[in-house]
Design a protein around this motif. Structure first.
Motif, PDB file in Angstrom:
ATOM      1  N   MET A  31       0.828  -1.203   0.000  1.00  0.00           N
ATOM      2  CA  MET A  31       0.000   0.000   0.000  1.00  0.00           C
ATOM      3  C   MET A  31       0.866   1.257   0.000  1.00  0.00           C
ATOM      4  O   MET A  31       0.566   2.235  -0.696  1.00  0.00           O
ATOM      5  CB  MET A  31      -0.916   0.000   1.234  1.00  0.00           C
ATOM      6  N   ALA A  32       1.979   1.227   0.769  1.00  0.00           N
ATOM      7  CA  ALA A  32       2.879   2.381   0.792  1.00  0.00           C
ATOM      8  C   ALA A  32       3.512   2.610  -0.567  1.00  0.00           C
ATOM      9  O   ALA A  32       3.599   3.754  -1.053  1.00  0.00           O
ATOM     10  CB  ALA A  32       3.956   2.177   1.861  1.00  0.00           C
ATOM     11  N   LEU A  33       3.956   1.536  -1.203  1.00  0.00           N
ATOM     12  CA  LEU A  33       4.569   1.672  -2.533  1.00  0.00           C
ATOM     13  C   LEU A  33       3.582   2.210  -3.563  1.00  0.00           C
ATOM     14  O   LEU A  33       3.916   3.066  -4.387  1.00  0.00           O
ATOM     15  CB  LEU A  33       5.118   0.316  -2.986  1.00  0.00           C
ATOM     16  N   VAL A  34       2.362   1.697  -3.517  1.00  0.00           N
ATOM     17  CA  VAL A  34       1.358   2.163  -4.478  1.00  0.00           C
ATOM     18  C   VAL A  34       1.057   3.638  -4.260  1.00  0.00           C
ATOM     19  O   VAL A  34       0.940   4.422  -5.222  1.00  0.00           O
ATOM     20  CB  VAL A  34       0.081   1.306  -4.352  1.00  0.00           C
ATOM     21  N   CYS A  35       0.921   4.053  -2.988  1.00  0.00           N
ATOM     22  CA  CYS A  35       0.638   5.462  -2.707  1.00  0.00           C
ATOM     23  C   CYS A  35       1.787   6.360  -3.181  1.00  0.00           C
ATOM     24  O   CYS A  35       1.557   7.406  -3.803  1.00  0.00           O
ATOM     25  CB  CYS A  35       0.413   5.655  -1.207  1.00  0.00           C
ATOM     26  N   LEU A  36       3.034   5.947  -2.886  1.00  0.00           N
ATOM     27  CA  LEU A  36       4.179   6.751  -3.323  1.00  0.00           C
ATOM     28  C   LEU A  36       4.271   6.791  -4.844  1.00  0.00           C
ATOM     29  O   LEU A  36       4.618   7.830  -5.435  1.00  0.00           O
ATOM     30  CB  LEU A  36       5.466   6.183  -2.727  1.00  0.00           C
ATOM     31  N   ALA A  37       3.939   5.678  -5.487  1.00  0.00           N
ATOM     32  CA  ALA A  37       4.013   5.637  -6.950  1.00  0.00           C
ATOM     33  C   ALA A  37       3.017   6.589  -7.591  1.00  0.00           C
ATOM     34  O   ALA A  37       3.200   7.044  -8.730  1.00  0.00           O
ATOM     35  CB  ALA A  37       3.781   4.212  -7.440  1.00  0.00           C
ATOM     36  N   VAL A  38       1.935   6.900  -6.882  1.00  0.00           N
ATOM     37  CA  VAL A  38       0.935   7.813  -7.421  1.00  0.00           C
ATOM     38  C   VAL A  38       1.198   9.242  -6.967  1.00  0.00           C
ATOM     39  O   VAL A  38       1.125  10.198  -7.751  1.00  0.00           O
ATOM     40  CB  VAL A  38      -0.482   7.358  -7.004  1.00  0.00           C
ATOM     41  N   VAL A  39       1.501   9.431  -5.643  1.00  0.00           N
ATOM     42  CA  VAL A  39       1.609  10.771  -5.074  1.00  0.00           C
ATOM     43  C   VAL A  39       2.866  11.478  -5.535  1.00  0.00           C
ATOM     44  O   VAL A  39       2.836  12.685  -5.882  1.00  0.00           O
ATOM     45  CB  VAL A  39       1.550  10.677  -3.533  1.00  0.00           C
ATOM     46  N   VAL A  40       4.044  10.815  -5.561  1.00  0.00           N
ATOM     47  CA  VAL A  40       5.306  11.488  -5.904  1.00  0.00           C
ATOM     48  C   VAL A  40       5.283  12.021  -7.333  1.00  0.00           C
ATOM     49  O   VAL A  40       5.595  13.204  -7.569  1.00  0.00           O
ATOM     50  CB  VAL A  40       6.491  10.532  -5.661  1.00  0.00           C
ATOM     51  N   PRO A  41       4.932  11.212  -8.344  1.00  0.00           N
ATOM     52  CA  PRO A  41       4.886  11.778  -9.709  1.00  0.00           C
ATOM     53  C   PRO A  41       3.877  12.921  -9.836  1.00  0.00           C
ATOM     54  O   PRO A  41       4.136  13.928 -10.503  1.00  0.00           O
ATOM     55  CB  PRO A  41       4.483  10.586 -10.575  1.00  0.00           C
ATOM     56  N   ALA A  42       2.697  12.764  -9.164  1.00  0.00           N
ATOM     57  CA  ALA A  42       1.704  13.826  -9.262  1.00  0.00           C
ATOM     58  C   ALA A  42       2.209  15.103  -8.598  1.00  0.00           C
ATOM     59  O   ALA A  42       2.000  16.224  -9.114  1.00  0.00           O
ATOM     60  CB  ALA A  42       0.402  13.360  -8.606  1.00  0.00           C
ATOM     61  N   SER A  43       2.917  14.991  -7.470  1.00  0.00           N
ATOM     62  CA  SER A  43       3.489  16.161  -6.802  1.00  0.00           C
ATOM     63  C   SER A  43       4.543  16.821  -7.655  1.00  0.00           C
ATOM     64  O   SER A  43       4.632  18.063  -7.729  1.00  0.00           O
ATOM     65  CB  SER A  43       4.076  15.752  -5.444  1.00  0.00           C
ATOM     66  N   ALA A  44       5.371  16.013  -8.320  1.00  0.00           N
ATOM     67  CA  ALA A  44       6.410  16.568  -9.200  1.00  0.00           C
ATOM     68  C   ALA A  44       5.806  17.354 -10.351  1.00  0.00           C
ATOM     69  O   ALA A  44       6.274  18.437 -10.717  1.00  0.00           O
ATOM     70  CB  ALA A  44       7.295  15.435  -9.730  1.00  0.00           C
ATOM     71  N   VAL A  45       4.739  16.821 -10.931  1.00  0.00           N
ATOM     72  CA  VAL A  45       4.079  17.522 -12.036  1.00  0.00           C
ATOM     73  C   VAL A  45       3.531  18.862 -11.557  1.00  0.00           C
ATOM     74  O   VAL A  45       3.641  19.898 -12.235  1.00  0.00           O
ATOM     75  CB  VAL A  45       2.961  16.646 -12.624  1.00  0.00           C
ATOM     76  N   LEU A  46       2.909  18.863 -10.340  1.00  0.00           N
ATOM     77  CA  LEU A  46       2.376  20.109  -9.804  1.00  0.00           C
ATOM     78  C   LEU A  46       3.480  21.139  -9.561  1.00  0.00           C
ATOM     79  O   LEU A  46       3.293  22.336  -9.826  1.00  0.00           O
ATOM     80  CB  LEU A  46       1.629  19.832  -8.496  1.00  0.00           C
ATOM     81  N   VAL A  47       4.621  20.687  -9.059  1.00  0.00           N
ATOM     82  CA  VAL A  47       5.728  21.629  -8.779  1.00  0.00           C
ATOM     83  C   VAL A  47       6.329  22.160 -10.080  1.00  0.00           C
ATOM     84  O   VAL A  47       6.569  23.373 -10.236  1.00  0.00           O
ATOM     85  CB  VAL A  47       6.799  20.951  -7.909  1.00  0.00           C
ATOM     86  N   TRP A  48       6.601  21.286 -11.037  1.00  0.00           N
ATOM     87  CA  TRP A  48       7.256  21.714 -12.285  1.00  0.00           C
ATOM     88  C   TRP A  48       6.333  22.558 -13.163  1.00  0.00           C
ATOM     89  O   TRP A  48       6.802  23.311 -13.996  1.00  0.00           O
ATOM     90  CB  TRP A  48       7.750  20.489 -13.040  1.00  0.00           C
ATOM     91  N   ALA A  62      12.697  19.719  -2.830  1.00  0.00           N
ATOM     92  CA  ALA A  62      12.169  19.959  -1.482  1.00  0.00           C
ATOM     93  C   ALA A  62      10.681  20.277  -1.539  1.00  0.00           C
ATOM     94  O   ALA A  62       9.887  19.853  -0.681  1.00  0.00           O
ATOM     95  CB  ALA A  62      12.929  21.102  -0.820  1.00  0.00           C
ATOM     96  N   ALA A  63      10.273  21.023  -2.549  1.00  0.00           N
ATOM     97  CA  ALA A  63       8.853  21.334  -2.693  1.00  0.00           C
ATOM     98  C   ALA A  63       8.030  20.063  -2.988  1.00  0.00           C
ATOM     99  O   ALA A  63       6.909  19.889  -2.487  1.00  0.00           O
ATOM    100  CB  ALA A  63       8.654  22.369  -3.800  1.00  0.00           C
ATOM    101  N   VAL A  64       8.623  19.177  -3.821  1.00  0.00           N
ATOM    102  CA  VAL A  64       7.955  17.906  -4.103  1.00  0.00           C
ATOM    103  C   VAL A  64       7.791  17.099  -2.808  1.00  0.00           C
ATOM    104  O   VAL A  64       6.750  16.500  -2.530  1.00  0.00           O
ATOM    105  CB  VAL A  64       8.737  17.096  -5.157  1.00  0.00           C
ATOM    106  N   TRP A  65       8.810  17.097  -1.979  1.00  0.00           N
ATOM    107  CA  TRP A  65       8.744  16.364  -0.706  1.00  0.00           C
ATOM    108  C   TRP A  65       7.684  16.950   0.237  1.00  0.00           C
ATOM    109  O   TRP A  65       6.913  16.216   0.858  1.00  0.00           O
ATOM    110  CB  TRP A  65      10.122  16.365  -0.040  1.00  0.00           C
ATOM    111  N   ARG A  66       7.643  18.292   0.322  1.00  0.00           N
ATOM    112  CA  ARG A  66       6.645  18.907   1.187  1.00  0.00           C
ATOM    113  C   ARG A  66       5.209  18.564   0.731  1.00  0.00           C
ATOM    114  O   ARG A  66       4.341  18.270   1.530  1.00  0.00           O
ATOM    115  CB  ARG A  66       6.836  20.427   1.209  1.00  0.00           C
ATOM    116  N   LEU A  67       5.006  18.631  -0.598  1.00  0.00           N
ATOM    117  CA  LEU A  67       3.665  18.326  -1.121  1.00  0.00           C
ATOM    118  C   LEU A  67       3.303  16.859  -0.898  1.00  0.00           C
ATOM    119  O   LEU A  67       2.169  16.518  -0.540  1.00  0.00           O
ATOM    120  CB  LEU A  67       3.616  18.663  -2.615  1.00  0.00           C
ATOM    121  N   THR A  68       4.292  15.973  -1.053  1.00  0.00           N
ATOM    122  CA  THR A  68       4.059  14.543  -0.800  1.00  0.00           C
ATOM    123  C   THR A  68       3.752  14.297   0.673  1.00  0.00           C
ATOM    124  O   THR A  68       2.853  13.543   1.035  1.00  0.00           O
ATOM    125  CB  THR A  68       5.278  13.724  -1.228  1.00  0.00           C
ATOM    126  N   GLY A  69       4.511  14.945   1.570  1.00  0.00           N
ATOM    127  CA  GLY A  69       4.287  14.784   3.002  1.00  0.00           C
ATOM    128  C   GLY A  69       2.933  15.297   3.445  1.00  0.00           C
ATOM    129  O   GLY A  69       2.258  14.692   4.284  1.00  0.00           O
TER     130      GLY A  69
END
Length: 632
Positions: A31-48, A62-69
């Motif tokens: 479940m953690a891997l699936v959530c990270l696989a969805v949240v991290v790319p989506a956060s990166a797209v929002l930041v970039w 760092a902004a990607v990490w804050r949004l993911t957290g």
């Protein structure tokens, strides 16, 4: 042999299934891997894609990490690795605490809802009816209790049985239908546990009905239920009225002792046998019993008549225009159909049949009597009877005994049953006690086979009684009415071939099979469970009626009879029903109704009219019958 090549997708699926089989840790990890696989790319797209995002790569990460957290509730603190690690640790602790708290609350609510669904809360009612046990009678009893409480502002019926509460509610809603203003409450649990019985609040109930089950050990369990009820009521004040029923008369004394003073215990098999015999001797009598026991029609009531004190009982018969007087209740003892010269004393209650307890109003009907229309000839003489008994069950010896009690010399009963040794032994034992007035003959054969019935001259019998099989012990197998329905179908064929209607009395176990039975309109069908349920419901409303019904259905006392109308009024004359009542009084009987031969095939009454107004006028024929309470 070469190895079969395994596809990569099959291997990946197998590996995934294997990791899930390792338990909860593997599931959490996935479940953690699936959530990270969805949240991290989506956060990166929002930041970039944010025009205000910082230009340096390290700041964007760092902004990607804050949004993911923030999304995963992991804090999102940036800085040194130690600060990030502590932030994640605190977030996991908070997540664990909140999840555990939510789980505990959810579990508590689920347990509470489950307990409510299972019916484990205490009933808080006053004067309600409590029904203990589950059988086919429960639907009849509950329906009648609902009908009896229709005029009450607040009525409640609590049912306790060792069944699922939801299943009981669904079954009752389906078969009973609308309950109006009556509250129908179901509780689940064993009826032999005093602690469980308190859920129905029997101490504050108006009546407790204990239903019999059609199983070999039903009577013993019923006595145990009554003992549990006595324990649950120990130390309480006034005890509620208790009504119960046993199959075997050997358990009646024990049940009466367990029910306590004022308790009423019926013998279901004995009552059923009496009603079958009465219907066999007088076809159509089951319609009268149904009318008298059903709350939808006219019932028995006890009323005070101080104005009649000191006058003979015969005067009371024509003193109620819309009610039929059948006897007296004197110091708790019923006197059905007493002599017309019996003086009434203060304190006597009249036993009447009326639409309701407030419809028995007095009025002199003597002027309605046409004395010139009263028949003066002798009564139609009784003759020996020939009865054909198809089938054998535990009530058959009781039926033969009831036939013996009223048999004229020369009467005969022919029994047709299979060659089962136990059954044959029971028939022979019954034959040894029939007496000289009744001849019992055994014919071996299967009543579901056409050749068995063709060997019998069925049209030569005065009545044919078809008995169903006793339900087999253990899990329900075939419907015990199946063989009865087959036998009725064969009898119907013999009726059509002979061009004559057979006087058949049928015993069925399940009321739903009544509509399937291939019998004529208005035929006598005895649903044993339904009749006992109706009787229990009537007594639950007035336990003093138990003695009335005991006398009414007894073999030797005053009971309901069907007599030829020509014994009372002259055929072809139009006269009032008051004239019939007066004619019956001269013969020492109480007339309560009639059956019109012209309407004997017309539903729903099939010509049966109970408690007609004294002023009702009709033209009487020789084929009509008068319903009276009297003796043979």
């Amino acid at each position: 042999m070469g190895q079969r090549r395994t596809l990569f997708g099959d291997r990946a699926r197998y590996w995934f299934d294997s990791t899930l089989a390792r338990g909860a840790p593997a599931l959490v990890g996935w479940m953690a891997l699936v959530c990270l696989a969805v949240v991290v790319p989506a956060s990166a797209v929002l930041v970039w894609t944010d025009p205000h995002a910082p230009a340096p790569l390290i700041d964007r990460l760092a902004a990607v990490w804050r949004l993911t957290g923030e999304t995963l509730r992991l804090g999102g603190t940036t800085g040194t690795p130690l600060r990030v690690l502590l932030s994640v640790l605190l977030a996991l602790v908070a997540l664990l605490y909140v999840s555990t708290l939510v789980g505990l609350i959810t579990t508590a609510l689920t347990e509470r809802l489950t307990a409510l669904r299972r019916g484990r809360s205490t009933v808080l009612e006053q004067g309600h009816a409590v029904v203990l046990g589950w059988s086919e009678q429960v639907f009849t009893v509950v329906s009648e209790l609902v009908a009896a409480g229709a005029n009450q502002r607040r009525a409640a019926v609590a049912v306790l049985a060792d069944r699922d509460k939801t299943a009981m509610e669904e079954a009752l809603n389906t078969k009973v239908g609308s309950v109006g203003r009556t509250r129908l409450i179901c509780r689940s649990g064993p009826t032999t546990d005093p602690a469980v019985l308190t859920l129905t609040s029997p101490a504050t109930a108006g009546v407790v009905l204990v239903l019999p089950r059609d199983e070999p050990d039903a009577d013993a369990e019923l006595v145990k239920t009554l003992l549990a009820l006595r324990t649950a009521l120990a130390g309480e004040g006034e005890r509620p009225a208790v009504v119960a029923a046993v199959r075997d008369d050997r358990y009646r004394l024990a049940a009466c002792l367990a029910a306590g003073p004022g308790g009423v215990v019926l013998e279901s098999d004995t009552v059923t046998a009496r009603l079958i015999v009465q219907a066999a001797r007088r076809p159509g009598l089951s319609l009268v019993h149904q009318e008298l026991l059903d709350f939808a029609g006219d019932e028995f009531y006890l009323i005070a008549a101080p104005a009649l004190a000191g006058r003979p009982f015969g005067d009371a018969l024509l003193s109620y225009p819309t009610s039929s007087v059948v006897g007296l209740m004197r110091e708790g003892t019923p006197l059905l159909n007493p002599s017309p010269q019996t003086p009434m004393v203060p304190g006597d209650l009249l036993v009447v049949i009326s639409r309701d307890d407030d419809t028995a109003w007095p009025g002199d009907c003597a002027d309605l009597v046409d004395k010139t229309a009263i028949a003066s000839g002798p009564s139609t003489p009784e003759r020996p009877e020939r009865v054909l008994l198809l089938g054998w069950n535990r009530r058959a010896p009781l039926i033969v005994d009831q036939l013996r009690r009223r048999a004229r010399p020369g009467s005969a009963v022919d029994v047709v049953t299979d060659g089962d040794e136990a059954t044959v032994r029971q028939v022979l034992e019954t034959d040894a006690h029939t007496g000289t007035g009744l001849t019992l003959t055994l014919h071996r054969g299967d009543v579901t086979r056409p050749e068995t019935l063709r060997r019998l001259d069925v049209h030569s019998y005065d009545s044919v009684i078809v008995l169903g099989q006793d339900p087999a012990p253990g899990p329900p197998a075939d419907d015990p009415d199946n063989r009865t329905l087959v036998t009725l179908l064969l009898l119907r064929q013999l009726e059509e071939a002979g061009g004559r209607e057979l006087p058949v009395v049928t015993e069925l176990i399940d009321d739903r099979n009544r509509a399937l039975a291939p019998i004529g309109p208005g035929a006598d069908v005895i649903i044993s469970g339904k009749l006992i349920g109706l009787l229990m419901a009537q007594i639950s409303q007035n336990r003093h009626l138990a003695a009335v019904f005991e006398e009414l259905f007894s073999a030797d006392g005053a009971g309901v009879r069907l007599r030829p109308a020509g014994d009372y009024v002259l055929p072809g004359r139009e006269t009032s029903f008051a004239t019939v009542v007066a004619a019956a009084r001269h013969r020492g009987e109480c007339a309560i109704g009639y059956r019109s031969h012209a309407d004997s095939s017309t539903p729903p009454g099939y010509g049966m009219r109970i408690n007609p107004p004294k002023a009702e006028r009709r033209r009487w024929t020789a084929e009509d019958e008068v319903v009276v309470v009297g003796t043979d």
